[in-house]
Write a protein that holds these residues in place. Structure first.
Motif, short mmCIF file in Angstrom:
data_model
loop_
_atom_site.label_atom_id
_atom_site.label_comp_id
_atom_site.label_asym_id
_atom_site.label_seq_id
_atom_site.Cartn_x
_atom_site.Cartn_y
_atom_site.Cartn_z
N LEU A 182 22.59 0.50 6.18
CA LEU A 182 21.25 -0.10 6.20
C LEU A 182 21.21 -1.25 5.22
O LEU A 182 21.19 -1.04 4.00
N ALA A 183 21.20 -2.49 5.72
CA ALA A 183 21.12 -3.67 4.86
C ALA A 183 19.76 -4.32 5.06
O ALA A 183 19.34 -4.54 6.20
N MET A 184 19.06 -4.58 3.96
CA MET A 184 17.72 -5.15 4.08
C MET A 184 17.60 -6.41 3.25
O MET A 184 18.07 -6.46 2.11
N VAL A 185 16.99 -7.44 3.83
CA VAL A 185 16.64 -8.63 3.07
C VAL A 185 15.12 -8.68 3.03
O VAL A 185 14.46 -8.67 4.08
N ILE A 186 14.55 -8.66 1.84
CA ILE A 186 13.11 -8.52 1.68
C ILE A 186 12.56 -9.77 1.00
O ILE A 186 13.16 -10.29 0.06
N GLU A 187 11.42 -10.27 1.51
CA GLU A 187 10.78 -11.44 0.90
C GLU A 187 10.03 -11.01 -0.36
O GLU A 187 9.32 -9.99 -0.35
N GLU A 188 10.21 -11.78 -1.41
CA GLU A 188 9.46 -11.55 -2.65
C GLU A 188 7.97 -11.42 -2.32
O GLU A 188 7.45 -12.20 -1.51
N GLY A 189 7.29 -10.45 -2.89
CA GLY A 189 5.86 -10.29 -2.63
C GLY A 189 5.56 -9.32 -1.49
O GLY A 189 4.40 -9.06 -1.18
N PHE A 190 6.59 -8.80 -0.85
CA PHE A 190 6.37 -7.84 0.24
C PHE A 190 5.76 -6.57 -0.37
O PHE A 190 6.23 -6.08 -1.40
N PRO A 191 4.69 -6.04 0.23
CA PRO A 191 4.01 -4.88 -0.39
C PRO A 191 4.93 -3.65 -0.47
O PRO A 191 5.55 -3.28 0.52
N GLU A 192 4.98 -3.05 -1.65
CA GLU A 192 5.81 -1.85 -1.82
C GLU A 192 5.38 -0.74 -0.88
O GLU A 192 6.20 0.05 -0.42
N GLU A 193 4.07 -0.70 -0.60
CA GLU A 193 3.54 0.34 0.30
C GLU A 193 4.17 0.21 1.71
O GLU A 193 4.55 1.21 2.32
N ASP A 194 4.27 -1.02 2.18
CA ASP A 194 4.87 -1.24 3.50
C ASP A 194 6.36 -0.89 3.47
O ASP A 194 6.90 -0.32 4.42
N PHE A 195 6.99 -1.24 2.35
CA PHE A 195 8.42 -0.93 2.20
C PHE A 195 8.63 0.58 2.25
O PHE A 195 9.50 1.09 2.95
N GLU A 196 7.76 1.31 1.53
CA GLU A 196 7.84 2.78 1.52
C GLU A 196 7.66 3.35 2.93
O GLU A 196 8.32 4.31 3.32
N ARG A 197 6.71 2.75 3.68
CA ARG A 197 6.45 3.23 5.05
C ARG A 197 7.69 3.07 5.92
O ARG A 197 8.02 3.95 6.72
N ILE A 198 8.36 1.94 5.75
CA ILE A 198 9.57 1.66 6.55
C ILE A 198 10.68 2.64 6.17
O ILE A 198 11.35 3.21 7.03
N ILE A 199 10.83 2.84 4.86
CA ILE A 199 11.88 3.76 4.38
C ILE A 199 11.60 5.20 4.87
O ILE A 199 12.51 5.91 5.30
N SER A 200 10.32 5.59 4.84
CA SER A 200 9.96 6.94 5.31
C SER A 200 10.28 7.11 6.78
O SER A 200 10.75 8.17 7.22
N SER A 201 10.01 6.07 7.53
CA SER A 201 10.24 6.12 8.97
C SER A 201 11.74 6.25 9.27
O SER A 201 12.17 7.04 10.12
#
Lengths: 325, 325
Positions: free
Chosen positions: A93-112
């Protein structure tokens, strides 16, 4: 004249093939690699085969009814392995994340991702996480790769005259859900995004060829199977399980439903005498699983319409294909 | 309060560890996986070990003296496998390309990948190519994954008191070349980007631990090795082979050269009695290969300065670390 890469290059149709011709130049057989391709590469490991595949996901919207970018990334790679007859053993699992991306959304993706990994018992075993400056990437991009082990490789070139073409369920529903969300069109449909591991395993011994119709939809994938197998395929329009709402929305937007991606379905070839049995087994998972056509001697793919005429199905061209996955 | 992902999360220092704690939750041991981590996962396959790793690259500039995004993507994945003691058997190549990206630049990147693949005889075996709308991604993003086979895994936790720490050559040169290009600073330095497969293989039997100091540079990687090995490391400032121009530019910019990435070097532990022999072998590849320190009982990493004082080396914090790789 300078040439530039266009959206058509990435739409999963004819232009994509041109772009990846470059790639094919660098995809060389070496050592024990028995087969290498974009879909998945096969390495001989004693009596078993190691299958290796990868896929990148940059999608809009990130969250949609029935799934999110994490779910389709993981399921996409699982499905690419299982349609080749492999049992996935691990995913990266390789992820490139834009600075400022909400941690809440990131957590939702990881949970999924975690949920799929636990349900399928396929572990995420390695990864990479990069954060970019604002504007370098739109929100988040995920690339998964996967390895699996197979006793027998299901090739997408294995169709033979006399085979029936089956689908594991309704087609194009993922595509229509994404389109509906983009156009703010109300629908109760949910994406078909899921792992098809159990379904494929249940009928593995009957399969002569299989593919998951993601980019380019049923059209691109059935044409590829016909070309690679050097056979003719006749699909029956009446039998293709598009949801009513799928046909309503594609008709409204002037989009060909045959080009809409699914993210949790497969189409496959099965020897004629096993077709009903295979479909019966698949219907335990999804009651829309059905026979949609048959394989004949010859070339090209045709659609037998409701009124009985034969219409050719072609590899989708240009960017009319919605860029959804 | 809403929290957002910041650049510090991706810089390879302390904050990165916090972000990937989420990932570690989903990295579960299952079946025959013996070890799973961000660096690389290990699966037992009979007497051999299968190693699996991945890395994403979104860099600026795409082309620089001594390399380009294609070269560092391929070499990065090869190097991640070889520092674990594996022989790479195949690499996957997933690319996300922005609409309008010049085909000429794309060809250059593909040629560069092809060259490394041929030189190292490590094939690119599978791939994916997506094209996005303008603005969804900055030019091109590449994610490589790789699989390799190892007889013995070189763990980055294997350091023991009495080991010497060696480097395969000058450190941080890739980082300084990228910085110089960004600041339009004239230098004759070239990136160290390369495969370290041959170098590692030449001294494989002597290695107790190895790592390629990319993100976070020597500092992050040596601290990680000390923490995982539960040992103390003392590096000697005078012996660390930074190029003169590297020290000149980092001093000018106020950047710690210990945090600069290399893309074709490794640092390793070697049993004391084999250290000189190992370095001699490595010097055939790069005459700056040398012993830079030793492993002792205790904890933490210290730098013995030119005047003899001991200064702690810490895991880099914050975004002071240049985001280069």
């Amino acid at each position: 004249m300078n040439k530039f890469i266009s959206l058509e290059h990435g739409a999963g149709g004819r232009k994509s093939w041109e772009l990846i011709k470059n790639l094919r130049r660098i995809l060389k057989f070496t050592g024990s690699w028995e087969n290498i391709s974009d879909d998945g590469a096969v390495f001989a490991l004693g009596k078993e085969k190691l299958v290796f595949t990868t896929d990148s996901f940059i999608i809009d919207p990130l969250f949609f009814p029935g799934g999110d970018i994490g779910k389709i990334a993981i399921c996409g790679t699982i499905n690419d392995l299982v349609v080749m007859g492999a049992k996935p053993i691990g995913i990266s699992l390789a992820m490139v994340i834009e600075e400022g991306f909400p941690e809440e959304d990131f957590e939702r993706i990881i949970s999924s991702i975690n949920k799929i990994s636990q349900e399928t018992k396929i572990p995420i075993v390695t990864g990479d996480t990069k954060v970019t400056n604002k504007g370098k990437i739109d929100k988040i991009e995920i690339t998964t790769a996967g390895i699996g082990l197979a006793k027998r490789i299901i090739d997408n070139s294995g169709l033979k005259p006399g085979d029936k073409i089956i689908t594991s369920g309704d087609l194009g529903t993922h595509g229509v859900v994404i389109l509906a969300k983009r156009f703010n069109y109300q629908t109760k449909l949910k994406s078909d995004s899921q792992s098809i591991f159990e379904e494929i395993q249940s009928i593995l011994k009957y399969l002569t060829a299989a593919k998951d119709p993601t980019r380019g939809g049923l059209a691109a994938n059935i044409v590829e199977m016909a070309e690679k197998g050097r056979v003719k395929i006749v699909l029956e329009e009446e039998k293709i399980p598009f949801k009513k709402e799928t046909l309503a929305l594609t008709s409204l937007l002037g989009i060909d439903p045959f080009t809409l991606p699914s993210e949790g379905r497969f189409i496959a070839g099965v020897r004629g005498r096993y077709a009903l049995k295979a479909v019966k087994i698949l219907q335990k998972f999804n009651k829309e699983a059905t026979i949609i056509g048959e394989v004949k001697k010859g070339r090209r793919v045709f659609l037998k319409t409701k009124i009985g005429s034969l219409k050719p199905i072609l590899m989708p061209e240009g960017k009319l294909i919605p860029r959804i996955c």
